[in-house]
Motif scaffolding. Structure first.
Motif, PDB file in Angstrom:
ATOM      1  N   GLU A   1      30.906  39.323  46.261  1.00  0.00           N
ATOM      2  CA  GLU A   1      31.489  38.163  46.953  1.00  0.00           C
ATOM      3  C   GLU A   1      32.917  38.428  47.399  1.00  0.00           C
ATOM      4  O   GLU A   1      33.545  37.581  48.025  1.00  0.00           O
ATOM      5  N   GLY A   2      33.466  39.598  47.040  1.00  0.00           N
ATOM      6  CA  GLY A   2      34.811  39.954  47.457  1.00  0.00           C
ATOM      7  C   GLY A   2      35.885  39.695  46.426  1.00  0.00           C
ATOM      8  O   GLY A   2      37.048  39.982  46.668  1.00  0.00           O
ATOM      9  N   HIS A   3      35.509  39.164  45.263  1.00  0.00           N
ATOM     10  CA  HIS A   3      36.498  38.900  44.216  1.00  0.00           C
ATOM     11  C   HIS A   3      36.938  40.202  43.556  1.00  0.00           C
ATOM     12  O   HIS A   3      36.113  41.075  43.294  1.00  0.00           O
ATOM     13  N   PHE A   4      38.228  40.287  43.288  1.00  0.00           N
ATOM     14  CA  PHE A   4      38.788  41.453  42.606  1.00  0.00           C
ATOM     15  C   PHE A   4      38.990  41.139  41.133  1.00  0.00           C
ATOM     16  O   PHE A   4      39.390  40.027  40.777  1.00  0.00           O
ATOM     17  N   TYR A   5      38.744  42.138  40.294  1.00  0.00           N
ATOM     18  CA  TYR A   5      38.962  42.020  38.853  1.00  0.00           C
ATOM     19  C   TYR A   5      39.743  43.247  38.401  1.00  0.00           C
ATOM     20  O   TYR A   5      39.346  44.381  38.684  1.00  0.00           O
ATOM     21  N   LEU A   6      40.847  43.013  37.707  1.00  0.00           N
ATOM     22  CA  LEU A   6      41.674  44.103  37.196  1.00  0.00           C
ATOM     23  C   LEU A   6      41.509  44.155  35.685  1.00  0.00           C
ATOM     24  O   LEU A   6      41.683  43.140  34.999  1.00  0.00           O
ATOM     25  N   PHE A   7      41.163  45.320  35.175  1.00  0.00           N
ATOM     26  CA  PHE A   7      40.936  45.496  33.744  1.00  0.00           C
ATOM     27  C   PHE A   7      41.880  46.556  33.201  1.00  0.00           C
ATOM     28  O   PHE A   7      42.075  47.596  33.824  1.00  0.00           O
ATOM     29  N   VAL A   8      42.413  46.294  32.038  1.00  0.00           N
ATOM     30  CA  VAL A   8      43.124  47.317  31.280  1.00  0.00           C
ATOM     31  C   VAL A   8      42.033  48.061  30.519  1.00  0.00           C
ATOM     32  O   VAL A   8      41.203  47.440  29.849  1.00  0.00           O
TER      33      VAL A   8
ATOM     34  N   ASN B   1      43.224  54.195  37.534  1.00  0.00           N
ATOM     35  CA  ASN B   1      44.153  55.193  37.025  1.00  0.00           C
ATOM     36  C   ASN B   1      43.857  55.380  35.541  1.00  0.00           C
ATOM     37  O   ASN B   1      42.839  54.887  35.052  1.00  0.00           O
ATOM     38  N   ASN B   2      44.734  56.054  34.829  1.00  0.00           N
ATOM     39  CA  ASN B   2      44.468  56.340  33.417  1.00  0.00           C
ATOM     40  C   ASN B   2      44.369  55.087  32.552  1.00  0.00           C
ATOM     41  O   ASN B   2      43.691  55.100  31.529  1.00  0.00           O
ATOM     42  N   SER B   3      45.034  54.011  32.947  1.00  0.00           N
ATOM     43  CA  SER B   3      45.070  52.835  32.078  1.00  0.00           C
ATOM     44  C   SER B   3      44.375  51.597  32.630  1.00  0.00           C
ATOM     45  O   SER B   3      44.170  50.636  31.898  1.00  0.00           O
ATOM     46  N   SER B   4      44.010  51.596  33.918  1.00  0.00           N
ATOM     47  CA  SER B   4      43.394  50.390  34.475  1.00  0.00           C
ATOM     48  C   SER B   4      42.300  50.727  35.482  1.00  0.00           C
ATOM     49  O   SER B   4      42.216  51.844  35.984  1.00  0.00           O
ATOM     50  N   LEU B   5      41.488  49.704  35.757  1.00  0.00           N
ATOM     51  CA  LEU B   5      40.385  49.844  36.703  1.00  0.00           C
ATOM     52  C   LEU B   5      40.267  48.514  37.451  1.00  0.00           C
ATOM     53  O   LEU B   5      40.343  47.446  36.844  1.00  0.00           O
ATOM     54  N   GLN B   6      40.111  48.589  38.763  1.00  0.00           N
ATOM     55  CA  GLN B   6      39.943  47.385  39.581  1.00  0.00           C
ATOM     56  C   GLN B   6      38.577  47.426  40.240  1.00  0.00           C
ATOM     57  O   GLN B   6      38.218  48.408  40.889  1.00  0.00           O
ATOM     58  N   LEU B   7      37.804  46.343  40.045  1.00  0.00           N
ATOM     59  CA  LEU B   7      36.483  46.197  40.660  1.00  0.00           C
ATOM     60  C   LEU B   7      36.527  45.120  41.718  1.00  0.00           C
ATOM     61  O   LEU B   7      37.276  44.141  41.581  1.00  0.00           O
ATOM     62  N   GLN B   8      35.706  45.271  42.742  1.00  0.00           N
ATOM     63  CA  GLN B   8      35.482  44.211  43.724  1.00  0.00           C
ATOM     64  C   GLN B   8      33.988  43.908  43.712  1.00  0.00           C
ATOM     65  O   GLN B   8      33.161  44.790  43.913  1.00  0.00           O
ATOM     66  N   ASP B   9      33.653  42.627  43.473  1.00  0.00           N
ATOM     67  CA  ASP B   9      32.239  42.258  43.408  1.00  0.00           C
ATOM     68  C   ASP B   9      31.686  41.961  44.797  1.00  0.00           C
ATOM     69  O   ASP B   9      32.404  42.019  45.803  1.00  0.00           O
TER      70      ASP B   9
END
Length: 123
Positions: free
Chosen positions: A70-77, A60-68
């Motif tokens: 191996e299946g791990h999720f990372y949430l970034f502001v 969205n406008n303020s965050s981004l979620q990646l999945q690598d």
């Protein structure tokens, strides 16, 4: 196959149930023609210099979620990121025609078809 790589791509174990050998070959040699747009691959670098890569699962406008892979999720502001590098093409390599011999491509197609046939026999 059999669940491996499921975070990055579709499980191909029963792919041949709905696709013939020609369609499988075409998907390998021309991944840009795949059905519908898939998730976008990206690499992000944080302000601290840490680098992460994977598929964008939510944004969205303020965050981004990646999945690598191996299946791990990372949430970034987003304000904590130095850069976001998005892939412009398909996640699958586009040069199999140059990298693999005709025999290797046919072996790969045969393997994918065989996996589906093995599942049907087991049922």
């Amino acid at each position: 196959m059999s669940g491996y790589g499921r975070f990055v791509s579709t499980d191909l174990t029963d792919f041949a149930a709905n696709h013939d050998a020609n369609e499988i070959r075409d998907a390998i040699l021309n991944p840009g023609r795949a059905e519908g747009p898939g998730p976008t691959a990206a690499a992000v670098t944080t302000i601290a210099g840490d680098r992460f890569s994977g598929l964008i699962r939510n944004e969205n406008n303020s965050s981004l979620q990646l999945q690598d892979a191996e299946g791990h999720f990372y949430l970034f502001v987003k304000s904590s990121l130095r850069s976001i590098e998005r892939s412009t093409g398909p996640a699958m390599p586009t040069n199999y025609q140059q990298e693999l011999s005709t025999k290797e491509i046919e072996d790969l197609v045969s393997y994918i078809v065989h996996q589906t046939l093995t599942l049907k026999v087991a049922d």
